[in-house]
Design a protein around this motif. Structure first.
Motif, short mmCIF file in Angstrom:
data_model
loop_
_atom_site.label_atom_id
_atom_site.label_comp_id
_atom_site.label_asym_id
_atom_site.label_seq_id
_atom_site.Cartn_x
_atom_site.Cartn_y
_atom_site.Cartn_z
N PRO A 1 0.83 -1.21 0.00
CA PRO A 1 0.00 0.00 0.00
C PRO A 1 0.86 1.26 0.00
CG PRO A 1 -0.79 -1.59 1.61
CD PRO A 1 0.54 -2.09 1.13
N ARG A 2 0.40 2.27 -0.70
CA ARG A 2 1.10 3.54 -0.76
C ARG A 2 0.60 4.48 0.33
NH1 ARG A 2 4.14 4.16 -5.42
NH2 ARG A 2 4.49 2.09 -6.28
N VAL A 3 1.43 5.45 0.67
CA VAL A 3 1.04 6.49 1.62
C VAL A 3 0.99 7.81 0.87
CG1 VAL A 3 1.97 5.29 3.63
CG2 VAL A 3 3.42 6.88 2.35
N MET A 4 0.62 8.86 1.56
CA MET A 4 0.49 10.18 0.96
C MET A 4 1.79 10.59 0.27
SD MET A 4 -0.64 13.62 2.98
CE MET A 4 -0.64 15.24 2.22
N GLY A 5 1.68 11.06 -0.98
CA GLY A 5 2.86 11.50 -1.72
C GLY A 5 3.54 10.42 -2.53
N GLN A 6 2.99 9.20 -2.52
CA GLN A 6 3.57 8.10 -3.29
C GLN A 6 2.58 7.68 -4.38
OE1 GLN A 6 4.39 5.06 -0.34
NE2 GLN A 6 6.43 5.88 0.07
N PRO A 7 2.71 8.21 -5.59
CA PRO A 7 1.78 7.86 -6.67
C PRO A 7 1.95 6.42 -7.12
CG PRO A 7 3.59 9.16 -7.53
CD PRO A 7 3.73 9.18 -6.03
N ALA A 8 0.89 5.86 -7.65
CA ALA A 8 0.92 4.48 -8.14
C ALA A 8 0.32 4.42 -9.53
CB ALA A 8 0.16 3.56 -7.19
N LEU A 9 0.77 3.46 -10.31
CA LEU A 9 0.24 3.24 -11.66
C LEU A 9 -0.87 2.20 -11.58
CD1 LEU A 9 0.49 3.78 -14.72
CD2 LEU A 9 2.08 1.85 -14.81
N LEU A 10 -2.04 2.55 -12.10
CA LEU A 10 -3.19 1.66 -12.07
C LEU A 10 -3.44 1.07 -13.45
CD1 LEU A 10 -5.64 0.38 -10.71
CD2 LEU A 10 -6.89 2.50 -11.10
N ASP A 11 -3.22 -0.23 -13.57
CA ASP A 11 -3.52 -0.97 -14.80
C ASP A 11 -2.81 -0.39 -16.03
OD1 ASP A 11 -4.96 -3.29 -15.58
OD2 ASP A 11 -6.38 -2.04 -16.67
N GLY A 12 -1.69 0.30 -15.81
CA GLY A 12 -0.95 0.88 -16.92
C GLY A 12 -1.65 2.04 -17.60
N LYS A 13 -2.71 2.57 -16.96
CA LYS A 13 -3.53 3.58 -17.63
C LYS A 13 -3.64 4.90 -16.87
CE LYS A 13 -6.42 -0.12 -19.51
NZ LYS A 13 -7.74 -0.78 -19.44
N ALA A 14 -3.51 4.86 -15.56
CA ALA A 14 -3.74 6.08 -14.78
C ALA A 14 -2.79 6.16 -13.60
CB ALA A 14 -5.18 6.12 -14.27
N ASP B 1 -1.53 12.77 7.72
CA ASP B 1 -2.07 13.04 6.38
C ASP B 1 -3.23 14.03 6.34
OD1 ASP B 1 -0.21 11.20 5.52
OD2 ASP B 1 -1.64 9.53 5.48
N ALA B 2 -3.47 14.76 7.42
CA ALA B 2 -4.57 15.72 7.42
C ALA B 2 -4.23 16.93 6.56
CB ALA B 2 -4.88 16.18 8.84
N VAL B 3 -5.16 17.35 5.70
CA VAL B 3 -4.98 18.51 4.83
C VAL B 3 -6.28 19.32 4.80
CG1 VAL B 3 -3.27 17.39 3.35
CG2 VAL B 3 -5.70 17.25 2.77
N ARG B 4 -6.20 20.49 4.22
CA ARG B 4 -7.39 21.31 4.01
C ARG B 4 -7.42 21.71 2.54
NH1 ARG B 4 -8.07 26.21 7.95
NH2 ARG B 4 -8.22 24.43 9.38
N LEU B 5 -8.27 21.04 1.77
CA LEU B 5 -8.34 21.29 0.33
C LEU B 5 -9.62 22.01 -0.08
CD1 LEU B 5 -6.95 17.93 -1.12
CD2 LEU B 5 -5.73 20.05 -0.63
N GLY B 6 -10.50 22.22 0.86
CA GLY B 6 -11.75 22.87 0.52
C GLY B 6 -12.77 22.65 1.62
N PRO B 7 -14.02 23.07 1.37
CA PRO B 7 -15.06 22.92 2.39
C PRO B 7 -15.37 21.46 2.67
CG PRO B 7 -16.02 23.56 0.29
CD PRO B 7 -14.53 23.68 0.13
N PRO C 1 -6.04 -3.77 -7.83
CA PRO C 1 -6.36 -2.40 -7.45
C PRO C 1 -5.12 -1.71 -6.88
CG PRO C 1 -7.08 -3.90 -5.75
CD PRO C 1 -6.61 -4.76 -6.90
N VAL C 2 -5.17 -0.39 -6.77
CA VAL C 2 -4.13 0.32 -6.05
C VAL C 2 -4.63 0.52 -4.62
CG1 VAL C 2 -3.08 1.47 -8.01
CG2 VAL C 2 -5.02 2.54 -6.89
N GLU C 3 -3.71 0.44 -3.67
CA GLU C 3 -4.09 0.52 -2.27
C GLU C 3 -3.28 1.60 -1.56
OE1 GLU C 3 -3.67 -3.40 -0.69
OE2 GLU C 3 -5.43 -4.15 -1.77
N PHE C 4 -3.95 2.27 -0.62
CA PHE C 4 -3.34 3.35 0.12
C PHE C 4 -3.64 3.20 1.61
CE2 PHE C 4 -4.24 4.96 -4.12
CZ PHE C 4 -3.03 5.56 -4.47
N VAL C 5 -2.76 3.76 2.43
CA VAL C 5 -2.99 3.82 3.88
C VAL C 5 -3.05 5.29 4.27
CG1 VAL C 5 -2.08 3.32 6.17
CG2 VAL C 5 -1.87 1.62 4.35
N VAL C 6 -4.16 5.69 4.86
CA VAL C 6 -4.35 7.05 5.35
C VAL C 6 -3.98 7.07 6.83
CG1 VAL C 6 -5.96 8.97 5.61
CG2 VAL C 6 -6.25 7.33 3.73
#
Length: 201
Positions: free
Chosen positions: A36-49, A181-187, A171-176
C-alpha cells in the motif's frame, strides 16, 4: 498536524505526483508495487492512470473522514474513473452517500467500513466529461475522487482500495494515517445534504 493547501497548490501536488510516476517508469522502477502507498507516493493503475493519495479532512458531521485521491489519465483513451459528482447533489442521507460507488472500498482496524465516493474534474472547463452517471476522464486530464469513509473516533489508520471499471488488474491501495495526512483542500460538509456543495462546477 493539519496542512492548508490552496486549489493551485493542490493541482501542483497532483501534477508532481504524475511527473514522479513517469520518472519511475522511465528508470524501470515498478510504480505498481503490491505494498500500500502512503500520501505522496503515486501508483500506476492498470498501466492507464496515475493515482495518488492527497490526504484527508475530518468530517465529524458525517461520522468519519473525507479522503482525497487524484487520478491522472495517462492513456490515449477516455477512462470511466468513477461515479459522477452530479450524483452528490441528490444526496440527503448517509445511506445515499455511502451508496455512491467509484470503485473505492475501505477498511479500518481490520474491518470493512462504509465508503461512498464520487469523481470530479480538476478544471471547470472539463465538466463536460461528467455524464449523469459517470465521470469519463479524457486522455491527459485529471480528476479528484472524494471518498467519504465512516471511521471510529479512535481510528489511527484507514486502508483504501481503488479499482474502477477500467482496471482489469490489481487495485491500487493506500494507507491514510491520522497523525500525518490531514490537509485542508476545501469545504467539508457538515451534513449529507451539504455533500453536493463540495464541488463547485
Amino acid at each position: 498536524m493539519s496542512q492548508s493547501l490552496s486549489r493551485r497548490s493542490f493541482l501542483k501536488c497532483a501534477g508532481s505526483g504524475a511527473v514522479s510516476l513517469a520518472a519511475a517508469l522511465l528508470t524501470g522502477v515498478s510504480a505498481a508495487a503490491a505494498q500500500p502507498r502512503v500520501m505522496g507516493q503515486p501508483a500506476l493503475l492498470d498501466g492507464k492512470a496515475a493515482v495518488e493519495l492527497l490526504g484527508y479532512a475530518p468530517a465529524p458531521g458525517l461520522g468519519g473522514v473525507l479522503v482525497y485521491l487524484s487520478v491522472e489519465n495517462l492513456s490515449a483513451r477516455t477512462l470511466p474513473v468513477g461515479a459522477s459528482y452530479l450524483h452528490s447533489r441528490d444526496v440527503s442521507t448517509l445511506k445515499e452517500l455511502y451508496s455512491l460507488d467509484s470503485g473505492v472500498t475501505a477498511r479500518c482496524g481490520g474491518q470493512s467500513v462504509p465508503c461512498g465516493s464520487f469523481a470530479a474534474p480538476l478544471y471547470a472547463e472539463n465538466a463536460a466529461d461528467a455524464s449523469a452517471f459517470t465521470l469519463n476522464l479524457a486522455a491527459g486530464r485529471g480528476a479528484m475522487l472524494h471518498c467519504f469513509c465512516a471511521v471510529p473516533e479512535d481510528w489511527e489508520a484507514l486502508e483504501l482500495s481503488y479499482r474502477p471499471a477500467f482496471a482489469a488488474g490489481q487495485p491500487v491501495e493506500f494507507v491514510v494515517r491520522r497523525d500525518a495526512d490531514a490537509v485542508r483542500l476545501g469545504p467539508v460538509p457538515a451534513t449529507p445534504a451539504e455533500v453536493g456543495s463540495v464541488v463547485d462546477l
